[in-house]
Scaffold this active site. Structure first.
Site, PDB file in Angstrom:
ATOM      1  N   ARG A 206       0.718  -1.061  -0.086  1.00  0.00           N
ATOM      2  CA  ARG A 206      -0.153   0.012   0.266  1.00  0.00           C
ATOM      3  C   ARG A 206       1.007   1.375   0.360  1.00  0.00           C
ATOM      4  NH1 ARG A 206      -2.748  -2.766   3.940  1.00  0.00           N
ATOM      5  NH2 ARG A 206      -5.108  -4.034   2.368  1.00  0.00           N
TER       6      ARG A 206
ATOM      7  N   HIS B  15       9.038   7.824 -26.967  1.00  0.00           N
ATOM      8  CA  HIS B  15       7.692   8.517 -26.636  1.00  0.00           C
ATOM      9  C   HIS B  15       8.456  10.521 -27.005  1.00  0.00           C
ATOM     10  CE1 HIS B  15       5.170  10.866 -23.707  1.00  0.00           C
ATOM     11  NE2 HIS B  15       6.973  11.548 -23.341  1.00  0.00           N
TER      12      HIS B  15
ATOM     13  N   LYS C  68       8.908  22.885 -14.024  1.00  0.00           N
ATOM     14  CA  LYS C  68       7.949  21.498 -13.459  1.00  0.00           C
ATOM     15  C   LYS C  68       7.506  21.825 -12.148  1.00  0.00           C
ATOM     16  CE  LYS C  68       6.356  17.076 -14.047  1.00  0.00           C
ATOM     17  NZ  LYS C  68       6.881  15.717 -14.871  1.00  0.00           N
TER      18      LYS C  68
ATOM     19  N   LYS D 217       3.948  11.338 -11.184  1.00  0.00           N
ATOM     20  CA  LYS D 217       3.223  10.396 -12.178  1.00  0.00           C
ATOM     21  C   LYS D 217       4.070   9.040 -12.334  1.00  0.00           C
ATOM     22  CE  LYS D 217       0.137  13.859 -15.065  1.00  0.00           C
ATOM     23  NZ  LYS D 217      -0.132  13.989 -15.876  1.00  0.00           N
TER      24      LYS D 217
ATOM     25  N   ASN E 283       1.274  18.706 -20.656  1.00  0.00           N
ATOM     26  CA  ASN E 283       0.792  18.036 -22.226  1.00  0.00           C
ATOM     27  C   ASN E 283       1.082  18.246 -23.315  1.00  0.00           C
ATOM     28  OD1 ASN E 283       1.085  15.580 -20.420  1.00  0.00           O
ATOM     29  ND2 ASN E 283      -0.894  16.314 -19.582  1.00  0.00           N
TER      30      ASN E 283
ATOM     31  N   GLU F  42      11.198  17.517 -24.564  1.00  0.00           N
ATOM     32  CA  GLU F  42      10.378  18.053 -23.751  1.00  0.00           C
ATOM     33  C   GLU F  42      10.663  19.378 -23.191  1.00  0.00           C
ATOM     34  OE1 GLU F  42       8.138  16.543 -22.375  1.00  0.00           O
ATOM     35  OE2 GLU F  42       7.961  14.219 -22.709  1.00  0.00           O
TER      36      GLU F  42
ATOM     37  N   HIS G  23       1.177  16.058 -26.375  1.00  0.00           N
ATOM     38  CA  HIS G  23       1.086  14.355 -25.623  1.00  0.00           C
ATOM     39  C   HIS G  23      -0.006  13.989 -26.163  1.00  0.00           C
ATOM     40  CE1 HIS G  23       4.896  15.166 -23.380  1.00  0.00           C
ATOM     41  NE2 HIS G  23       4.579  14.665 -22.871  1.00  0.00           N
TER      42      HIS G  23
ATOM     43  N   HIS H 249       0.685  11.008 -27.731  1.00  0.00           N
ATOM     44  CA  HIS H 249       0.459   9.165 -27.021  1.00  0.00           C
ATOM     45  C   HIS H 249       0.213   8.166 -27.849  1.00  0.00           C
ATOM     46  CE1 HIS H 249       0.743  10.118 -22.954  1.00  0.00           C
ATOM     47  NE2 HIS H 249       1.951  10.027 -23.420  1.00  0.00           N
TER      48      HIS H 249
ATOM     49  N   ARG I  46      -1.074  21.680 -14.363  1.00  0.00           N
ATOM     50  CA  ARG I  46      -0.270  20.878 -15.135  1.00  0.00           C
ATOM     51  C   ARG I  46      -0.819  19.910 -16.507  1.00  0.00           C
ATOM     52  NH1 ARG I  46       2.176  15.469 -11.503  1.00  0.00           N
ATOM     53  NH2 ARG I  46       3.234  15.081 -12.940  1.00  0.00           N
TER      54      ARG I  46
ATOM     55  N   GLU J 240      -2.837  17.368 -11.656  1.00  0.00           N
ATOM     56  CA  GLU J 240      -3.575  17.919 -12.940  1.00  0.00           C
ATOM     57  C   GLU J 240      -5.088  18.087 -12.984  1.00  0.00           C
ATOM     58  OE1 GLU J 240      -1.719  16.243 -15.742  1.00  0.00           O
ATOM     59  OE2 GLU J 240      -3.468  16.002 -17.323  1.00  0.00           O
TER      60      GLU J 240
HETATM   61  P1  NAD Z   1      13.632   5.053 -21.782  1.00  0.00           P
HETATM   62  O1  NAD Z   1      13.658   5.046 -20.021  1.00  0.00           O
HETATM   63  O2  NAD Z   1      12.767   3.249 -22.500  1.00  0.00           O
HETATM   64  O3  NAD Z   1      15.330   5.120 -21.926  1.00  0.00           O
HETATM   65  C1  NAD Z   1      15.368   5.842 -23.415  1.00  0.00           C
HETATM   66  C2  NAD Z   1      16.980   4.066 -23.564  1.00  0.00           C
HETATM   67  O4  NAD Z   1      17.714   4.821 -23.395  1.00  0.00           O
HETATM   68  C3  NAD Z   1      16.549   2.830 -23.301  1.00  0.00           C
HETATM   69  O5  NAD Z   1      17.087   2.194 -24.209  1.00  0.00           O
HETATM   70  C4  NAD Z   1      17.471   3.081 -21.761  1.00  0.00           C
HETATM   71  O6  NAD Z   1      17.973   1.636 -21.462  1.00  0.00           O
HETATM   72  C5  NAD Z   1      18.504   3.657 -22.714  1.00  0.00           C
HETATM   73  N1  NAD Z   1      18.994   4.967 -21.235  1.00  0.00           N
HETATM   74  C6  NAD Z   1      18.688   5.001 -20.174  1.00  0.00           C
HETATM   75  N2  NAD Z   1      19.858   5.882 -20.021  1.00  0.00           N
HETATM   76  C7  NAD Z   1      21.133   6.053 -20.306  1.00  0.00           C
HETATM   77  C8  NAD Z   1      22.070   6.478 -20.623  1.00  0.00           C
HETATM   78  N3  NAD Z   1      22.723   7.365 -19.368  1.00  0.00           N
HETATM   79  N4  NAD Z   1      22.941   5.731 -21.250  1.00  0.00           N
HETATM   80  C9  NAD Z   1      22.693   4.993 -22.492  1.00  0.00           C
HETATM   81  N5  NAD Z   1      21.684   4.575 -22.774  1.00  0.00           N
HETATM   82  C10 NAD Z   1      20.000   5.042 -21.293  1.00  0.00           C
HETATM   83  O7  NAD Z   1      12.769   6.491 -22.422  1.00  0.00           O
HETATM   84  P2  NAD Z   1      13.033   7.366 -22.008  1.00  0.00           P
HETATM   85  O8  NAD Z   1      13.094   8.864 -22.675  1.00  0.00           O
HETATM   86  O9  NAD Z   1      13.695   8.275 -20.748  1.00  0.00           O
HETATM   87  O10 NAD Z   1      11.005   7.667 -20.827  1.00  0.00           O
HETATM   88  C11 NAD Z   1       9.775   7.660 -21.645  1.00  0.00           C
HETATM   89  C12 NAD Z   1       9.128   7.405 -21.073  1.00  0.00           C
HETATM   90  O11 NAD Z   1       8.876   8.543 -19.922  1.00  0.00           O
HETATM   91  C13 NAD Z   1       7.056   7.265 -21.652  1.00  0.00           C
HETATM   92  O12 NAD Z   1       6.967   5.483 -20.660  1.00  0.00           O
HETATM   93  C14 NAD Z   1       6.619   8.506 -20.851  1.00  0.00           C
HETATM   94  O13 NAD Z   1       5.303   7.905 -21.090  1.00  0.00           O
HETATM   95  C15 NAD Z   1       7.233   8.329 -19.673  1.00  0.00           C
HETATM   96  N6  NAD Z   1       7.314   9.705 -18.946  1.00  0.00           N
HETATM   97  C16 NAD Z   1       6.345   9.673 -17.565  1.00  0.00           C
HETATM   98  C17 NAD Z   1       6.595  11.018 -17.715  1.00  0.00           C
HETATM   99  C18 NAD Z   1       5.862  11.159 -16.398  1.00  0.00           C
HETATM  100  O14 NAD Z   1       5.834  12.356 -16.180  1.00  0.00           O
HETATM  101  N7  NAD Z   1       5.807  10.398 -15.295  1.00  0.00           N
HETATM  102  C19 NAD Z   1       6.714  12.176 -17.839  1.00  0.00           C
HETATM  103  C20 NAD Z   1       7.062  12.312 -19.359  1.00  0.00           C
HETATM  104  C21 NAD Z   1       7.482  10.944 -19.682  1.00  0.00           C
HETATM  105  N1  GLY Z   2       5.107  14.505 -17.710  1.00  0.00           N
HETATM  106  C1  GLY Z   2       3.288  15.458 -17.698  1.00  0.00           C
HETATM  107  C2  GLY Z   2       3.702  15.356 -15.982  1.00  0.00           C
HETATM  108  O1  GLY Z   2       3.999  15.083 -15.305  1.00  0.00           O
HETATM  109  O2  GLY Z   2       2.082  16.176 -15.680  1.00  0.00           O
END
Ligand code: NAD
Ligand code: GLY
Length: 361
Positions: A118, A262, A224, A140, A242, A182, A245, A249, A238, A234
């Site tokens: 939990r 992404h 942010k 998030k 997006n 971003e 997005h 998406h 907030r 949100e």
């Molecule tokens: P990811 O986590 O897939 O990483 C991208 C690639 O880079 C992967 O292959 C990873 O293994 C590699 N990698 C990571 N760090 C590295 C490093 N230092 N050196 C070499 N390789 C490295 O992708 P991302 O772009 O970081 O994240 C995308 C995800 O984030 C999506 O799922 C998206 O929905 C999510 N997201 C969430 C929020 C939120 O607010 N929670 C906001 C934006 C995006």
């Molecule tokens: N990446 C969108 C949010 O954090 O709200």
């Protein structure tokens, strides 16, 4: 090192930004128990796991779970491997999860922390530009469902975010560009002066100038943190984060998770949001061209995939989390530096945007 604060009352937390932070054990004071589970993936663990492990208090029980690498594994099945590892190693409610990776690892670890017994603590150690400027901050968390991106999740704030800018040296070129999408977003929705700065320094950012990257990360996290502090769940501003997005998406889901990154999908999505904003008369054609120039300069796609029809967008966008009472709401640009969330647009204009341009055309 620079420190920012995400001001959320008793759930406030610091964001540390600087060089060589992984080795410095900055997260240690934010770990309340004596058990730690580091969650990472097969690509990042060989690069950075040892440095992180060594920096933790060696008196703690430190375990790790290494997931396969990719957006296609951001699902309930692979989330379950985190729970399996926690239970096998007898982690209790005082455990802390550490997310060592990009946004995929950060979102999954955060969701595991939100749900395990939990709710337990977690710390974000983001390793991609995208996760350093966006996903590690704000709480998030979640996983994808075949029918929609990030459809299952929770708001769960980390206890600290440790951003070591040195790890960006090993990031593949495409991933750097994805993160810049971003960063550009923040300028477009919130800070026209930052947008100017980004235009002036895009070559240096592409070239990974450490000083410029640190400045871009700092300003992005500052924006942010401010937005999240104002509107954690949100209910209002907030949603500006997006921009692009809803279109993005839809592209990710249509193309199969992991095929378009992404950030790449967000890049094309920002262009579509700007295009509709221009059709509505809110930004000029010169400003639209400016948006296209900066996205191209960051090496991002500016058009949707060739094989995606307007109907594909409409179907996939209908499950967007911003849909309210069956009505699609979009984040658009009122002007450069200010966004708006609205359902008040002519659907004919949206159809024009959706059929306007395709990758490769
Ligand atoms: P990811 O986590 O897939 O990483 C991208 C690639 O880079 C992967 O292959 C990873 O293994 C590699 N990698 C990571 N760090 C590295 C490093 N230092 N050196 C070499 N390789 C490295 O992708 P991302 O772009 O970081 O994240 C995308 C995800 O984030 C999506 O799922 C998206 O929905 C999510 N997201 C969430 C929020 C939120 O607010 N929670 C906001 C934006 C995006
Ligand atoms: N990446 C969108 C949010 O954090 O709200």
């Amino acid at each position: 090192m620079q420190t920012l604060n995400v001001a959320l009352g008793e759930r406030s937390y610091p964001i540390f930004i600087g060089r060589d932070l992984l080795a410095q054990g900055l997260m240690n004071p934010y770990i309340r128990g004596r058990q730690v589970m580091i969650v990472s993936n097969e690509t990042i663990a060989p690069l950075y796991m040892d440095t992180l492990r060594t920096a933790l208090d060696q008196a703690w029980k430190i375990d790790e779970v290494v997931l396969p690498d990719g957006e296609q594994f951001k699902n309930l099945d692979h989330l379950n491997s985190i729970f399996d590892a926690l239970l096998e190693e007898r982690h209790n409610r005082t455990t802390t999860l550490i997310a060592l990776g990009g946004g995929v690892i950060g979102d999954m670890t955060g969701f595991a922390a939100a749900a395990y017994q939990r709710g337990v603590d977690f710390v974000q150690v983001p390793t991609t530009l995208l996760s350093q400027v966006d996903s590690s901050v704000g709480g998030k968390t979640g996983v994808n469902h075949p029918q929609g991106k990030n459809m299952i999740g929770a708001f769960h704030q980390p206890r600290a975010v440790v951003i070591d800018t040195d790890v960006l040296a090993t990031l593949p070129e495409r991933e750097l560009a994805a993160g810049l999408a971003e960063v550009i977003k923040y300028g477009l929705i919130y800070d026209a002066a930052f947008l100017d700065w980004l235009e002036q320094h895009m070559d240096g950012l592409n070239g990974r100038d450490p000083e410029l990257l640190a400045q871009a990360i700092h300003r992005s996290c500052e924006i942010k943190a401010q937005v999240v502090a104002e509107d954690e769940k949100e209910a209002g501003i907030r949603a500006w984060l997006n921009l692009g997005h809803t279109f993005g998406h839809a592209i990710e889901a249509h193309q199969g998770y992991g095929n378009w990154l992404h950030g790449e999908a967000v890049g094309a999505g920002i262009m579509m949001a700007a295009d509709l904003s221009c059709r509505l008369g809110w930004i000029s054609t010169d400003e639209l061209a400016r948006v296209e120039r900066i996205l191209r300069a960051a090496k991002l796609p500016v058009t949707a995939p060739m094989d995606m029809a307007a109907d594909d967008f409409i179907n996939l966008m209908s499950v967007d989390k911003k849909v309210l009472d069956g009505q699609l709401r979009l984040v658009l640009l009122r002007k450069l530096g200010e966004a708006v969330v609205t359902a008040d647009f002519d659907s004919q204009l949206l159809m024009q945007t959706l059929t306007h341009g395709r990758s490769g055309s």
